[in-house]
Design a protein around this motif. Structure first.
Motif, short mmCIF file in Angstrom:
data_model
loop_
_atom_site.label_atom_id
_atom_site.label_comp_id
_atom_site.label_asym_id
_atom_site.label_seq_id
_atom_site.Cartn_x
_atom_site.Cartn_y
_atom_site.Cartn_z
N TYR A 5 0.85 -1.19 0.00
CA TYR A 5 0.00 0.00 0.00
C TYR A 5 0.88 1.23 0.00
CZ TYR A 5 -3.73 3.15 1.55
OH TYR A 5 -4.64 4.17 1.66
N LYS A 6 0.69 2.08 -0.99
CA LYS A 6 1.43 3.35 -1.06
C LYS A 6 0.41 4.48 -1.18
CE LYS A 6 5.50 1.57 -1.03
NZ LYS A 6 6.25 1.63 0.21
N GLU A 7 0.62 5.51 -0.41
CA GLU A 7 -0.25 6.67 -0.45
C GLU A 7 0.62 7.91 -0.32
OE1 GLU A 7 -3.64 8.72 2.38
OE2 GLU A 7 -3.61 6.54 2.24
N GLU A 115 7.83 -3.84 -3.47
CA GLU A 115 7.63 -2.68 -2.58
C GLU A 115 8.62 -1.55 -2.86
OE1 GLU A 115 7.93 0.20 0.38
OE2 GLU A 115 9.51 -1.30 0.09
N ALA A 119 7.79 2.27 -4.17
CA ALA A 119 8.24 3.48 -3.48
C ALA A 119 8.94 4.42 -4.46
CB ALA A 119 9.16 3.12 -2.32
N GLY A 122 6.31 5.78 -6.93
CA GLY A 122 5.49 6.80 -6.29
C GLY A 122 6.21 8.14 -6.22
#
Length: 134
Positions: A5-7, A115, A119, A122
């Protein structure tokens, strides 16, 4: 199944961010240049994306939800027995957006590889979207 999960917050209007995200065939120029070095549509609802680290992946478009500013895709080749990802844009005040990117993957061990790529991706997206908004 592992979930990554990336936000992140983008200093750009949600409509502008959504316009870039939904442009499925231009992800390498409008969303994550530098992280992605190329993208070709394959004529079968998928894109072939080329990553700066040399990885190449076929991402099949699962759907574009215009009303909710959400795009979903799956990787159809590679080491994962299951891969599903979605990205969604939310308005977050005047001229700001919240970008949420979620990937589910099997086997779980692939999360350790995916992951850090997410990162890095993103960070590239945030930089590009904010630069385009400025």
């Amino acid at each position: 199944m592992a979930t990554i999960y990336k936000e992140f917050i983008v200093e750009a209007d949600a409509r502008q961010v959504w316009d870039a995200l939904r442009d499925f065939g231009a992800v390498h120029t409008r969303l994550a240049p530098g992280f992605l070095t190329g993208c070709q549509l394959d004529g079968q609802g998928a894109r072939i994306v080329h990553f700066a680290n040399g990885l190449v992946a076929r991402e099949l478009l699962v759907g574009i939800d215009e009303a909710n500013h959400r795009l979903a895709y799956t990787v159809t080749d590679g080491k994962a027995s299951h891969h599903h990802a979605s990205a969604q844009v939310f308005a977050h005040g005047e001229g700001r957006s919240r970008f949420v990117w979620i990937t589910d993957v099997l086997p779980d061990g692939l999360a350790a590889y995916i992951e850090p790529m997410m990162a890095q991706g993103g960070a590239a997206m945030k930089k590009t979207l904010e630069t385009q908004a400025g």
